[in-house]
Every structure is written in structure tokens, then in C-alpha cells.
Design a protein around this motif. Sequence first.
Motif, PDB file in Angstrom:
ATOM      1  N   ASP A   5      -3.471   1.416  -3.846  1.00  0.00           N
ATOM      2  CA  ASP A   5      -4.526   0.404  -3.773  1.00  0.00           C
ATOM      3  C   ASP A   5      -4.235  -0.796  -4.669  1.00  0.00           C
ATOM      4  O   ASP A   5      -3.638  -0.673  -5.738  1.00  0.00           O
ATOM      5  N   VAL A   6      -4.688  -1.955  -4.197  1.00  0.00           N
ATOM      6  CA  VAL A   6      -4.512  -3.202  -4.927  1.00  0.00           C
ATOM      7  C   VAL A   6      -5.210  -3.111  -6.286  1.00  0.00           C
ATOM      8  O   VAL A   6      -6.238  -2.451  -6.420  1.00  0.00           O
ATOM      9  N   THR A   7      -4.614  -3.739  -7.283  1.00  0.00           N
ATOM     10  CA  THR A   7      -5.210  -3.780  -8.618  1.00  0.00           C
ATOM     11  C   THR A   7      -5.221  -5.223  -9.105  1.00  0.00           C
ATOM     12  O   THR A   7      -4.546  -6.086  -8.546  1.00  0.00           O
ATOM     13  N   GLY A   8      -5.957  -5.466 -10.139  1.00  0.00           N
ATOM     14  CA  GLY A   8      -5.976  -6.788 -10.738  1.00  0.00           C
ATOM     15  C   GLY A   8      -7.003  -7.703 -10.101  1.00  0.00           C
ATOM     16  O   GLY A   8      -7.744  -7.326  -9.200  1.00  0.00           O
ATOM     17  N   GLU A   9      -7.026  -8.908 -10.602  1.00  0.00           N
ATOM     18  CA  GLU A   9      -7.972  -9.915 -10.155  1.00  0.00           C
ATOM     19  C   GLU A   9      -7.440 -10.645  -8.923  1.00  0.00           C
ATOM     20  O   GLU A   9      -6.236 -10.842  -8.785  1.00  0.00           O
ATOM     21  N   GLU A  35       2.799   1.070  -3.702  1.00  0.00           N
ATOM     22  CA  GLU A  35       2.033   0.984  -4.945  1.00  0.00           C
ATOM     23  C   GLU A  35       0.630   1.561  -4.863  1.00  0.00           C
ATOM     24  O   GLU A  35      -0.011   1.748  -5.889  1.00  0.00           O
ATOM     25  N   GLU A  44      -5.897  -5.827  -0.026  1.00  0.00           N
ATOM     26  CA  GLU A  44      -7.181  -5.240  -0.391  1.00  0.00           C
ATOM     27  C   GLU A  44      -7.878  -4.610   0.818  1.00  0.00           C
ATOM     28  O   GLU A  44      -8.596  -3.615   0.686  1.00  0.00           O
ATOM     29  N   GLN A  87       0.842  -1.202   0.000  1.00  0.00           N
ATOM     30  CA  GLN A  87       0.000   0.000   0.000  1.00  0.00           C
ATOM     31  C   GLN A  87       0.875   1.248   0.000  1.00  0.00           C
ATOM     32  O   GLN A  87       0.578   2.220  -0.682  1.00  0.00           O
ATOM     33  N   LYS A  96      -7.394  -0.873   1.178  1.00  0.00           N
ATOM     34  CA  LYS A  96      -7.834  -0.010   0.074  1.00  0.00           C
ATOM     35  C   LYS A  96      -8.311   1.335   0.611  1.00  0.00           C
ATOM     36  O   LYS A  96      -9.070   1.397   1.571  1.00  0.00           O
TER      37      LYS A  96
END
Length: 87
Positions: A40-44, A38, A61, A35, A64
Motif C-alpha cells: 500500500d501507498v505511504t506518505g503524503e 511495495e 492509492e 503495489q 490500497k
Amino acid sequence: MELQQQFESAVSRSKELTRRPSNEELLTLYALFKQATEGDVTGERPGGFDFKAIAKFDAWEELKGKTKEVAMQDYIQLVEKLYQQYA
């Protein structure tokens, strides 16, 4: 010392622990680091049987919306706590 320098110092200190923190503490460290660096988390979300990747994704996550600066401060505080317990 500015926040970025304190954060980088904490990252180095986290690698000097002589005993291994709990899995929960390690997940929190990972999530705060991601966090802080980078955002907030991205991707699946990972699927299948990669439980480690799923746990990491979920921990990240949960953070976020937390700013990078707050995540850095939380990381620094956690490393200080862990250093007192595990160094």
C-alpha cells in the motif's frame, strides 16, 4: 514458473514495447508495479504543480488493500494485453 518469476518476466517485457501505451495504461502499470513490490501507498500526497507525481500517487492509492500477489497477477495480465497491442 512461479508468480515472482512471471512478474519479473512481465517487467522485462514491458520495456520491450515498440509503441508507447496510453498515459492511463502507463499509470496502471506503475500503480500495479508499486503495489506488487511495495504494498500500500505511504506518505503524503504530493502537492503543488507536480501533476505527474500526483497522478502516480492517486493511481497507486486506488489499489490500497490489494495483495502483492493479486497486483503481480494483474500486472502480468496487463503486460500481456499491452504486448499484443504495442509490440
